[in-house]
Design a protein around this motif. Sequence first.
Motif, PDB file in Angstrom:
ATOM      1  N   GLY A 292       0.874  -1.350  -0.127  1.00 25.28           N
ATOM      2  CA  GLY A 292       0.095   0.014   0.064  1.00 25.28           C
ATOM      3  C   GLY A 292       0.815   1.297   0.036  1.00 25.28           C
ATOM      4  O   GLY A 292       0.187   2.349  -0.189  1.00 25.28           O
ATOM      5  N   TYR A 293       2.020   1.066   0.222  1.00 24.07           N
ATOM      6  CA  TYR A 293       3.067   2.355  -0.006  1.00 24.07           C
ATOM      7  C   TYR A 293       2.761   2.941  -1.402  1.00 24.07           C
ATOM      8  O   TYR A 293       2.628   2.249  -2.267  1.00 24.07           O
ATOM      9  CB  TYR A 293       4.337   2.102   0.314  1.00 24.07           C
ATOM     10  N   THR A 294       2.841   4.277  -1.517  1.00 22.42           N
ATOM     11  CA  THR A 294       2.983   4.943  -2.830  1.00 22.42           C
ATOM     12  C   THR A 294       4.214   5.408  -2.797  1.00 22.42           C
ATOM     13  O   THR A 294       4.565   6.670  -2.719  1.00 22.42           O
ATOM     14  CB  THR A 294       2.014   5.891  -2.974  1.00 22.42           C
ATOM     15  N   ILE A 295       5.208   4.665  -3.278  1.00 22.64           N
ATOM     16  CA  ILE A 295       6.667   5.115  -3.588  1.00 22.64           C
ATOM     17  C   ILE A 295       6.967   4.687  -4.974  1.00 22.64           C
ATOM     18  O   ILE A 295       6.495   3.733  -5.590  1.00 22.64           O
ATOM     19  CB  ILE A 295       7.423   4.504  -2.327  1.00 22.64           C
ATOM     20  N   SER A 296       7.776   5.482  -5.465  1.00 16.73           N
ATOM     21  CA  SER A 296       8.439   5.258  -6.845  1.00 16.73           C
ATOM     22  C   SER A 296       9.664   4.640  -6.744  1.00 16.73           C
ATOM     23  O   SER A 296      10.348   4.715  -5.760  1.00 16.73           O
ATOM     24  CB  SER A 296       8.741   6.559  -7.592  1.00 16.73           C
ATOM     25  N   ARG A 297       9.987   4.049  -7.917  1.00 18.57           N
ATOM     26  CA  ARG A 297      11.410   3.368  -8.104  1.00 18.57           C
ATOM     27  C   ARG A 297      12.550   4.333  -8.026  1.00 18.57           C
ATOM     28  O   ARG A 297      13.521   3.952  -7.106  1.00 18.57           O
ATOM     29  CB  ARG A 297      11.688   2.787  -9.441  1.00 18.57           C
TER      30      ARG A 297
END
Lengths: 155, 155
Positions: free
Chosen positions: A57-62
């Motif tokens: 559920g994290y919204t993190i990008s590469r």
Amino acid sequence: MDKHIIDKAKRIFEDYLSRQGSRKTPERFSVIDELYALPQDEHIDVENLFLKMRNKGYTISRATIYNTLDLLVECGLAVKHQFKDKVALYEQALTYKHHDHHVCNQCRKIREFSDARINDIKEAMGKSLDSKITSHSLVLYGDCVIEDCENLKLG
Amino acid sequence: MDKHIIDKAKRIFEDYLSRQGSRKTPERFSVIDELYALPQDEHIDVENLFLKMRNKGYTISRATIYNTLDLLVECGLAVKHQFKDKVALYEQALTYKHHDHHVCNQCRKIREFSDARINDIKEAMGKSLDSKITSHSLVLYGDCVIEDCENLKLG
DNA sequence: TTACATGCAAACCCTTTGCAATCGT
DNA sequence: ACGATTGCAAAGGGTTTGCATGTAA
């Protein structure tokens, strides 16, 4: 999942970010949460870390993961490895006692070992090469004889 | 530019290609010519090998160089190294006595060394990890103290 | 002759970069 | 509010792949 260790890691990271005048973003700390949630000797690549975090559920990008891992390496909270494969692998470093790695030619399983003689080599070669040795990389490749090696074999 | 060594390398390559039922193309042998024309301890990457050969008038493609170098590694005529940089480096292997490498953190200069203790480590760890060790990679990173290190520093 | 090798360019894969939107401080 | 950080997607850079052409056997 040693809460104590994770907290300590976060404190070190906070200090480091403060010292650098960098921002303490939730994304950065979430990378510590994930890296330190892994078994101490597990190695993970960026893509898997990314997928794992997205699934949770994290919204993190590469891009942020790459950036954060660099920071963690800089402040000694992560170690980056580049074995023969093209992806870089990371492992937590807070409880790190220096060790080297054995990689199986077949199943690519990574196992750790430690042999004090590497220090003798570093010291002797530092002298004879007239260099201040700052780090080293030692990887032994072999065919491991564990019973499930074949089953784990990768394409 | 030891003609004798190059000829020996070509003979070994011929045998290898015959055994594999592979073709003996001029492109393949030209890669040996170029790799073995380098100083024995020099490391070169595919791009530079490609440019060097093109400049000399060879019409060879990068793809063929990659392919040929793989073959040379397989039959023991070349060794492939992957240091921290992204490009792979190759060196001739016919007169190869096993050695390891020191890479300068600043100027990236590569120097070779040899310390017998690495064999003790391989033997001991092979036993304790229950693995048949087939190869290893040992790289020492350090700040070399040679006077022109700074001048050679790369971007 | 005919299947393997070649050259070329496109595809790949991991990583880095550019940029508008966001959010610590 | 300001500027560092983010997410996204595009660009990079080394290596691999696909395919029509060439060529060793």
